[in-house]
Design an enzyme around this catalytic site. Structure first.
Site, short mmCIF file in Angstrom:
data_model
loop_
_atom_site.label_atom_id
_atom_site.label_comp_id
_atom_site.label_asym_id
_atom_site.label_seq_id
_atom_site.Cartn_x
_atom_site.Cartn_y
_atom_site.Cartn_z
N ARG A 295 40.13 34.92 32.45
CA ARG A 295 41.62 35.13 32.89
C ARG A 295 41.94 34.36 32.12
O ARG A 295 42.79 34.62 31.09
CB ARG A 295 41.70 34.91 34.59
N TYR A 439 42.32 43.99 30.78
CA TYR A 439 40.52 43.89 31.21
C TYR A 439 41.05 42.69 32.21
O TYR A 439 42.14 41.79 32.31
CB TYR A 439 39.90 43.93 30.57
N GLU A 440 39.71 42.34 32.75
CA GLU A 440 40.18 41.10 33.54
C GLU A 440 41.06 41.47 34.50
O GLU A 440 41.60 40.37 35.29
CB GLU A 440 40.72 39.63 32.97
N GLY A 441 41.42 42.45 34.68
CA GLY A 441 42.49 42.63 36.04
C GLY A 441 43.64 42.97 35.36
O GLY A 441 44.48 41.66 34.49
#
Ligand SMILES: Cc1cc2nc3c(=O)[nH]c(=O)nc-3n(C[C@H](O)[C@H](O)[C@H](O)COP(=O)(O)OP(=O)(O)OC[C@H]3O[C@@H](n4cnc5c(N)ncnc54)[C@H](O)[C@@H]3O)c2cc1C
Length: 596
Positions: A295, A439-441
């Site tokens: 992140r 992406y990555e949340g």
């Protein structure tokens, strides 16, 4: 035109000058990385990024990846670039020496990452995902798996992936269906379909190590029943070399808006042999080690693209001739003045510049905390650093990537209609920047993580790792003749953040939707205050340097001028964010669903 020169002087400023008083510095384990060595690392990285990665950015975007008979080919030049990259040890810059890495500080590594993302964000995903997988394996894998896989992954010979997403299951991993059946030899057989897997298949390495989330037969429902497995593309033989093809294959690659040179794969696991990583049903915990590392890295993608977009815009606005300056002709020898004379164009350039410098200041601070978390001499220092990293990770991920897109869009605006044309190169920055918000949340989920998990954590202890230094700085500098006025602005924004925190804590306790409705505004407010703190510190340092008659007056004056722009034109957003938070969830949640 895509142009980029690594902002090395600015990087040295955030690395060696800005944060020396943050209590995270002077780590004995990193003493080998002297300023001379660091300087050499940054200069060499700049050369590689400018000379090798940048020329492949546009061609990689045009050509994209291809899938033929199960084989994914990266665009022309990527194999050679990856070879140069791994032979130079760039993939292993911050990785542990125990497994063959160079153990460089994250504070240096994150600056190198910024250069890589600025010059070729698609390329950055291949080593980036591998490093995330290494982070999870280093903590959770057993010794046998570590010995077998880590040295080859750290050398870059093998790469890694992160296989979470399924067609019906993105944010809500509790819905995950991929199954793992125990075998007789302690291994497992995995079956299921994954989508959107970055670097799931490609031609850069001789093996690919998938970290796959799946359910064991006795798994409880939801996120508490997910386990993590290591599934190689090729099973290693007795000597550790890739041998038998495993049941993991790419069935399609996605055709995307941007990031075209990064292979985004649909993966099918059919009785694929794998090994458990960590405890059964605790896979998310292990995967989060990987995701947290990723992140911050994704946030850096936003900064890298923002910087590249800014530099292209500066070049263009000095070159493009349109209209005359409102204060009188500046270039009478030319048919018109360059557009950089116009206030609105300068507003756009300075906005990009301030966002980039603000992000770089904050990321350098977080990177120092990452080092102190790992190597700090005292438990108290490690704890404080770890709290700070946990708090700031969603801010770095979401705010930097939002701003990366904003800067890319401003660059297109600076180019006018030409920015919309592919040849300009800047429209690619917009397309490439967009994914990092997802992406990555998604960024919405980052905001919920900040408000729902990080604020209440340990009775507000994470928050104090940020509030205390800011508050101490305000108290110590409010009367300072050089920066007192600026610090008064910081104080107002900080009070807005404190007020918003109290509102969210009080209302969110009774009604979680209150926190949910405020989350994105709150994350931005916190990011603005973090930047304001860095800009005020930078101004203090720069004023001192100017008074002492530095030989770098232009550099330090520009620091002060950028900070002034940030304080006068961008930081006032903190007041409106506070008002929006204070207004509560009513207008958001009262709206009837059928009226949409
Ligand atoms: C190019 C690319 C590369 C990728 N690489 C990988 C990879 O390597 N590995 C991997 O596993 N995945 C990867 N992904 C998947 C990516 O991580 C997901 O797309 C992302 O997590 C969002 O999931 P989703 O697309 O299913 O959206 P959804 O979960 O359907 O969300 C849709 C929208 O609803 C919002 N939302 C959903 N739930 C909530 C909630 N509870 N509260 C508030 N808002 C909510 C989201 O914020 C979002 O705005 C990649 C995706 C792309 C496009």
């Amino acid at each position: 035109m895509q142009i980029y020169t690594a902002p090395l002087r600015d990087m040295r400023f955030v690395l060696n000058e800005l944060h020396t008083d943050d209590g995270f510095g002077d780590i004995p384990a990193l003493a080998d990385f002297t300023p001379d060595l660091t300087e050499a690392v940054l200069s060499e990285a700049a050369k590689l990024c400018q000379d090798v990665l940048l020329p492949l950015n546009r061609s990689g975007d045009e050509e994209g990846c291809t899938l033929e008979n199960g084989v994914v080919r990266t665009p022309k030049g990527f194999i050679e670039a990856y070879k140069a990259f791994t032979e130079g040890g760039w993939n292993a810059l911050v990785l542990p020496p125990e497994w063959g890495g160079q153990g460089a500080p994250e504070a240096v590594g994150k600056l190198v990452e910024e250069m890589i993302c600025a010059t070729n964000v698609s390329f950055s995903l291949y080593p980036g995902l591998t490093n995330g997988a290494i982070a999870a394996l280093t903590v959770y894998a057993n010794d046998t798996l570590k010995q077998e896989y880590l040295p080859k992954m750290v050398s870059g010979e093998w790469s890694g992936t992160m296989c979470l997403t399924e067609p019906h299951c993105g944010t809500d991993l509790g819905l995950l269906r991929t199954r793992a059946e125990p075998g007789e030899d302690g291994s497992y057989k995995l079956s299921g379909a994954k989508i959107f897997i970055s670097a799931g298949e490609h031609d850069l390495t001789t093996n690919i190590v998938h970290l796959v989330l799946a359910r064991l037969p006795d798994a409880p429902k939801g996120v508490k029943g997910i386990s993590l497995f290591l599934v190689p593309k090729y099973l290693p033989d007795a000597d550790g070399n890739p041998s038998v093809r495993n049941g993991a294959r790419c069935t399609a690659i996605e055709h995307k808006m941007g990031l075209k040179a990064s292979a985004t794969c649909q993966m099918l696991f059919e009785d694929a042999k794998g090994w458990l990583v960590g405890e059964p049903h605790r896979g998310l915990e292990a995967m989060f080690t990987m995701m947290n590392a990723e992140r911050v890295g994704v946030g850096i993608q936003g900064l890298g693209i923002g910087e590249a977009a800014y530099q292209s815009a500066v070049w263009y606005t000095k070159d493009r001739l349109q209209g005359r300056s409102l204060s009188g002709t500046k270039h009478p020898d030319k048919p018109a003045d360059p557009i950089i004379v116009h206030p609105d164009v300068r507003r756009m350039l300075l906005t990009m510049r301030a966002w980039n410098e603000g992000c770089r200041g904050v990321s350098a601070w977080v990177a120092r905390a990452l080092d102190a978390e790992k190597h700090g001499a005292e438990p108290e220092q490690r704890q404080r650093a770890s709290d700070f990293v946990a708090l700031m990770t969603p801010v770095v991920k979401a705010m930097f990537t939002d701003l990366g897109l904003e800067s890319a869009s401003l660059a297109v605006q600076c180019y006018g209609g030409h920015g919309f044309i592919r040849e300009s190169g800047v429209e690619q920055y917009m397309r490439d920047a967009r994914i990092a918000m997802l992406y990555e949340g998604t960024n919405g989920i980052q905001a919920l993580d900040l408000v729902g998990r990080k604020l209440p954590a340990e009775m507000g202890r994470y928050l104090r790792s940020f509030f205390h230094p800011v508050s101490d700085f305000i108290d110590a500098n409010l009367e300072d003749p050089a920066i007192g006025k600026m610090v008064a602005g910081l104080k107002r924004a900080f009070e807005a953040l404190q007020g918003a925190t109290a509102i969210i804590a009080e209302r969110g306790m009774k009604d979680p939707e209150e926190g949910g409705a405020a989350a994105t505004d709150y994350l931005r407010l916190m990011g603005l205050v973090a930047m304001a703190y860095c800009f005020a510190k930078a101004t203090k340092l720069a004023s001192r340097e100017l008074m002492s008659g530095t030989g770098e007056a232009a550099f330090y004056k520009a620091k002060i001028d950028t900070a002034r722009f940030f304080y006068e034109k961008l930081l006032p957003q903190s007041a409106s964010l506070y008002l929006a938070i204070k207004a509560g969830k009513g207008s958001v949640m009262d709206f009837a669903e059928e009226a949409f």
